[in-house]
Design a protein around this motif. Structure first.
Motif, PDB file in Angstrom:
ATOM      1  N   GLN A 109       7.611  -3.670   5.902  1.00  0.00           N
ATOM      2  CA  GLN A 109       8.358  -2.416   5.825  1.00  0.00           C
ATOM      3  C   GLN A 109       9.273  -2.424   4.621  1.00  0.00           C
ATOM      4  OE1 GLN A 109      10.420  -1.239   9.398  1.00  0.00           O
ATOM      5  NE2 GLN A 109      11.688   0.233   8.305  1.00  0.00           N
ATOM      6  N   LYS A 149      12.139   0.260   3.158  1.00  0.00           N
ATOM      7  CA  LYS A 149      12.889   1.440   3.598  1.00  0.00           C
ATOM      8  C   LYS A 149      12.278   1.893   4.924  1.00  0.00           C
ATOM      9  CE  LYS A 149      14.525   2.570  -0.962  1.00  0.00           C
ATOM     10  NZ  LYS A 149      14.643   3.530  -2.023  1.00  0.00           N
ATOM     11  N   ASN A 150      11.801   3.115   5.051  1.00  0.00           N
ATOM     12  CA  ASN A 150      11.148   3.554   6.294  1.00  0.00           C
ATOM     13  C   ASN A 150       9.629   3.525   6.186  1.00  0.00           C
ATOM     14  OD1 ASN A 150      13.501   3.936   7.647  1.00  0.00           O
ATOM     15  ND2 ASN A 150      13.564   6.142   7.388  1.00  0.00           N
ATOM     16  N   ASN A 151       9.104   3.046   5.066  1.00  0.00           N
ATOM     17  CA  ASN A 151       7.663   3.009   4.839  1.00  0.00           C
ATOM     18  C   ASN A 151       7.062   1.744   5.431  1.00  0.00           C
ATOM     19  OD1 ASN A 151       7.674   5.422   3.186  1.00  0.00           O
ATOM     20  ND2 ASN A 151       8.704   4.159   1.660  1.00  0.00           N
ATOM     21  N   PHE A 182       3.668  -0.590   5.892  1.00  0.00           N
ATOM     22  CA  PHE A 182       2.345  -0.924   5.380  1.00  0.00           C
ATOM     23  C   PHE A 182       1.730  -1.929   6.346  1.00  0.00           C
ATOM     24  CE2 PHE A 182       5.122   0.127   1.869  1.00  0.00           C
ATOM     25  CZ  PHE A 182       4.386   1.098   1.200  1.00  0.00           C
ATOM     26  N   TYR A 215      -0.832   3.213   6.447  1.00  0.00           N
ATOM     27  CA  TYR A 215       0.487   3.531   5.912  1.00  0.00           C
ATOM     28  C   TYR A 215       1.150   4.479   6.899  1.00  0.00           C
ATOM     29  CZ  TYR A 215       4.125   5.915   3.358  1.00  0.00           C
ATOM     30  OH  TYR A 215       5.329   6.451   3.004  1.00  0.00           O
ATOM     31  N   LYS A 242       5.335   5.530   8.906  1.00  0.00           N
ATOM     32  CA  LYS A 242       6.801   5.500   8.960  1.00  0.00           C
ATOM     33  C   LYS A 242       7.238   4.697  10.180  1.00  0.00           C
ATOM     34  CE  LYS A 242       7.666   8.224   5.453  1.00  0.00           C
ATOM     35  NZ  LYS A 242       8.430   7.785   4.308  1.00  0.00           N
ATOM     36  N   HIS A 269       6.969   3.610  15.529  1.00  0.00           N
ATOM     37  CA  HIS A 269       6.259   3.883  14.288  1.00  0.00           C
ATOM     38  C   HIS A 269       5.030   4.743  14.545  1.00  0.00           C
ATOM     39  CE1 HIS A 269       3.797   0.568  15.839  1.00  0.00           C
ATOM     40  NE2 HIS A 269       2.833   1.040  15.071  1.00  0.00           N
ATOM     41  N   SER A 276       1.291   5.548  12.165  1.00  0.00           N
ATOM     42  CA  SER A 276       0.559   5.192  10.948  1.00  0.00           C
ATOM     43  C   SER A 276      -0.847   5.771  10.974  1.00  0.00           C
ATOM     44  CB  SER A 276       0.430   3.668  10.831  1.00  0.00           C
ATOM     45  OG  SER A 276       1.666   3.040  10.803  1.00  0.00           O
TER      46      SER A 276
END
Length: 190
Positions: free
Chosen positions: A48, A50-52, A54, A89, A91, A101, A103
């Motif tokens: 992670q 920030k708020n992204n 992967f 991908y 949040k 989350h 994705s």
């Protein structure tokens, strides 16, 4: 001498405190529906920024057609197995000792269909998705082993998690499932 000593001073608000990265892995086991009853087992590796979020996900979904009984032992007859390798991908949002989350991404799927001693292998691209919730420690604590009985080391950001997720894949052989997850890693910046 006064100038050189004043240059050596650094303001307290400009000090950089190192924090841990948000990296964690989890395994999941769940019930899936492929048009037939199925079971899924999988592994996620997450990073992670920030708020992204992967994610790399690999999973295997197995459908069972029949169960034969050998004496008192059930022997399942597997009809279809799909292996998935996916990059997602999404949040991820953190609230104290909980995160949630969602994705989506792309996957390569390998399907093996076995019927009457005929084996058919099919490769296809799919669109995986998942929505999940994790619970983890909210503060740095000592890591514990043997069912949380024995603490080891100093307080650390590394810890365990437990949760559940809704997952699936839209493609030539689509499925959807609900599973339990268990993981290890750094789940937030402490």
């Amino acid at each position: 001498m006064i100038i050189s000593s004043s240059n050596a001073q650094e303001k307290l608000d400009t000090l950089h405190i190192k924090t841990n990265p948000i990296v964690f892995g989890d395994v999941f086991l769940g019930y899936s529906y492929t048009g037939k009853t199925a079971a899924t087992i999988g592994l996620n590796i997450n990073y992670q920024f920030k708020n992204n979020l992967f994610t790399f996900r690999t999973s295997q979904t197995t459908s069972v057609d029949k169960i034969y009984w050998f004496l008192i032992i059930p022997v399942p007859v597997v009809s279809n197995t799909t292996s998935e390798f996916a990059a997602l991908y999404g949040k991820r949002y953190i609230e104290e000792g909980m995160s949630y989350h969602f994705s989506g991404g792309i996957s390569l799927n390998v399907n093996k269909d076995i019927s009457e001693s005929i084996k058919v292998v099919d490769n296809f691209v799919g669109f995986p998705f998942e929505v999940g919730v994790h619970w983890f420690k909210s503060k740095k604590k000592r890591f514990r082993i043997f069912s949380n009985l024995i603490p080891i080391g100093k307080p650390t950001a590394f810890g365990r998690s437990i949760g559940f997720k809704l997952y699936g894949n839209i493609g030539k052989r689509s499925y959807i499932g609900l599973g339990l997850t268990s993981g290890l890693g750094w789940y937030k910046k402490y």
